[in-house]
Design an enzyme around this catalytic site. Structure first.
Site, PDB file in Angstrom:
ATOM      1  N   SER A   1       0.831  -1.198   0.000  1.00 39.25           N
ATOM      2  CA  SER A   1       0.000   0.000   0.000  1.00 39.25           C
ATOM      3  C   SER A   1       0.865   1.247   0.000  1.00 39.25           C
ATOM      4  O   SER A   1       1.970   1.257   0.567  1.00 39.25           O
ATOM      5  CB  SER A   1      -0.862  -0.019   1.256  1.00 39.25           C
ATOM      6  OG  SER A   1      -1.443   1.237   1.459  1.00 39.25           O
TER       7      SER A   1
ATOM      8  N   LYS B   1       2.149  -3.947   6.376  1.00 38.80           N
ATOM      9  CA  LYS B   1       2.536  -3.860   4.961  1.00 38.80           C
ATOM     10  C   LYS B   1       4.050  -3.700   4.848  1.00 38.80           C
ATOM     11  O   LYS B   1       4.691  -4.332   4.011  1.00 38.80           O
ATOM     12  CB  LYS B   1       1.805  -2.700   4.266  1.00 38.80           C
ATOM     13  CG  LYS B   1       0.314  -2.940   4.131  1.00 38.80           C
ATOM     14  CD  LYS B   1       0.004  -4.175   3.282  1.00 38.80           C
ATOM     15  CE  LYS B   1      -1.445  -4.549   3.262  1.00 38.80           C
ATOM     16  NZ  LYS B   1      -1.731  -5.864   2.690  1.00 38.80           N
TER      17      LYS B   1
ATOM     18  N   TYR C   1      -1.684  -1.436  10.860  1.00 36.74           N
ATOM     19  CA  TYR C   1      -1.961  -1.866   9.483  1.00 36.74           C
ATOM     20  C   TYR C   1      -0.773  -1.535   8.575  1.00 36.74           C
ATOM     21  O   TYR C   1      -0.254  -2.389   7.852  1.00 36.74           O
ATOM     22  CB  TYR C   1      -3.241  -1.190   8.949  1.00 36.74           C
ATOM     23  CG  TYR C   1      -3.425  -1.405   7.462  1.00 36.74           C
ATOM     24  CD1 TYR C   1      -3.758  -2.655   6.956  1.00 36.74           C
ATOM     25  CD2 TYR C   1      -3.218  -0.359   6.549  1.00 36.74           C
ATOM     26  CE1 TYR C   1      -3.896  -2.861   5.574  1.00 36.74           C
ATOM     27  CE2 TYR C   1      -3.353  -0.556   5.180  1.00 36.74           C
ATOM     28  CZ  TYR C   1      -3.690  -1.810   4.702  1.00 36.74           C
ATOM     29  OH  TYR C   1      -3.809  -2.013   3.337  1.00 36.74           O
TER      30      TYR C   1
END
Ligand code: NAD
Ligand code: UDP
Length: 335
Positions: A125, A154, A150
């Site tokens: 992302s 990644k 989060y």
């Protein structure tokens, strides 16, 4: 036909990618635990592609379930979409995010190794760039400490893949995918109140939500609202086909390659809102609110590396994205 394991293939980006894979002559094997999707997606895919894809309900944190998939199908490559993705929720439930996103990646990689599968396309992302100093960001832009669990999953996922050259990895850093398949048969299915801008806009326009809150109009940007790089989910889906071909065919590549996937166009919240109203001829009730914690001012891609090396470029316009998003919302309302 090459079998491709598609973890999270029932989700928003996964389902559109499955359609593109089928149209490009691959045989996707969807593996999804349905924690953020619904089996109805299969009907939509089947109506678009003319046949149902292979679907196995299972969890990427479960090694026995993964083994049974690799035993049942001659899988050559994996596309790993399966992850939890709500930034705010990751702050309140960090362990759940690490277990699912990191635990799931580790189990998948171990299963791939047991079954001698080396090729993987990993969903990363743009969030890994955080508040970057210079726009647009290139793949060389340094990654600051993650702003949320989060984001951290990644960054860690990328690092794990980079550290083990057994895996032939294409790591794709998605900017802001929006829109839906132009047929309106598949799209984004946010559960509860949407966190993201585009699904909130379509739901507010449909009268399903209160007015949209524009999170801050005091940013140092031309109209004061935050700026992102929105891309059509179909363009993004097509990039996965290009990534698989790159893994199969590129003569000069390293074990770990990373690409930005965006349009390279900077769009503010207000610009998106007004474009939606213009394209669809429908007002979006909205009001200006405070900034959302953790949001960066601006983030858009330099996507030229993907064009040079994958031969991929986003082709669809912001108007296309917003028209298709609305078309999908209307179908959902009328279902
Ligand atoms: P989504 O939630 O629509 O799809 C993810 C799918 O994975 C869902 O169908 C869910 O049921 C499944 N899943 C989750 N955990 C699983 C598990 N343990 N086992 C099996 N299946 C599991 O999300 P999306 O928007 O399609 O995102 C796909 C990927 O792209 C994710 O890795 C996400 O982090 C990444 N990404 C998304 C965006 C975005 O804006 N949508 C942006 C950047 C990166
Ligand atoms: N945004 C907004 N109102 C909303 C949801 C989002 O103003 O209800 C803004 C948000 O502050 C950000 C942009 O829209 O500037 C894109 O947000 P989204 O959550 O879609 O993506 P991300 O934050 O991951 O870039």
């Amino acid at each position: 036909m090459q079998h491709v394991l598609v973890t999270g293939g029932m989700g928003f980006i996964g389902s559109h990618t499955v359609v593109c894979l089928m149209e490009a002559g691959f045989e996707p094997v969807i593996f999804d635990n349905l924690c953020n999707s619904d089996t109805k997606v299969l009907e939509g895919i089947a109506r678009i592609a003319g046949r149902s894809p292979i679907f196995i309900q299972g969890d990427v944190t479960d090694s026995a379930q993964l083994d049974s998939v690799f035993e049942a199908y001659p899988i050559r490559s994996a596309i790993h979409f399966a992850a939890l993705k709500a930034v705010g929720e990751s702050v309140s439930q960090p362990l759940r995010y690490y277990r699912n996103n990191i635990g799931g990646l580790l189990e998948l990689l171990a299963a791939m190794q047991r079954h001698s599968v080396q090729n993987i396309v990993f969903s990363s992302s743009a969030t890994v760039y955080g508040e970057a100093e210079k726009m647009p960001v290139t793949e060389d832009t340094p990654l600051p400490p993650a702003l949320s669990p989060y984001g951290s999953t990644k960054q860690m996922g990328e690092r794990i893949l980079q550290d083990d050259p057994y895996f032939q990895t294409v790591c794709l850093r998605y900017f802001n995918p929006i829109g839906a398949h132009p047929s309106g048969l598949i799209g984004e299915l946010p559960l509860g109140i949407p966190n993201n801008l585009a699904p909130y806009v379509t739901q507010a326009a449909a009268g399903l939500r209160e007015a949209l809150t524009v999170f801050g109009d005091d940013y140092p940007t031309p109209d004061g609202t935050a700026v992102r790089d929105y891309l059509h989910v179909m363009d993004l889906a097509e990039a996965h086909v290009a990534a698989l071909r790159f893994l199969d065919e590129a003569t000069e590549r390293s074990a770990f390659e990373v690409f930005n996937l965006g349009t390279g166009r900077a769009v503010s919240v207000k610009e998106l809102l007004h474009a939606f109203e213009r394209v669809n001829g429908i007002p979006v009730p909205h009001r200006i609110g405070a900034r959302r914690q953790g949001d960066v001012t601006e983030l858009w891609a330099n996507p030229s590396l993907a064009e040079q090396r994958l031969g991929w470029k986003a082709e669809r316009s912001l108007d296309d994205m917003l028209r298709d998003a609305w078309n999908w919302q209307l179908r959902l309302v009328n279902q």
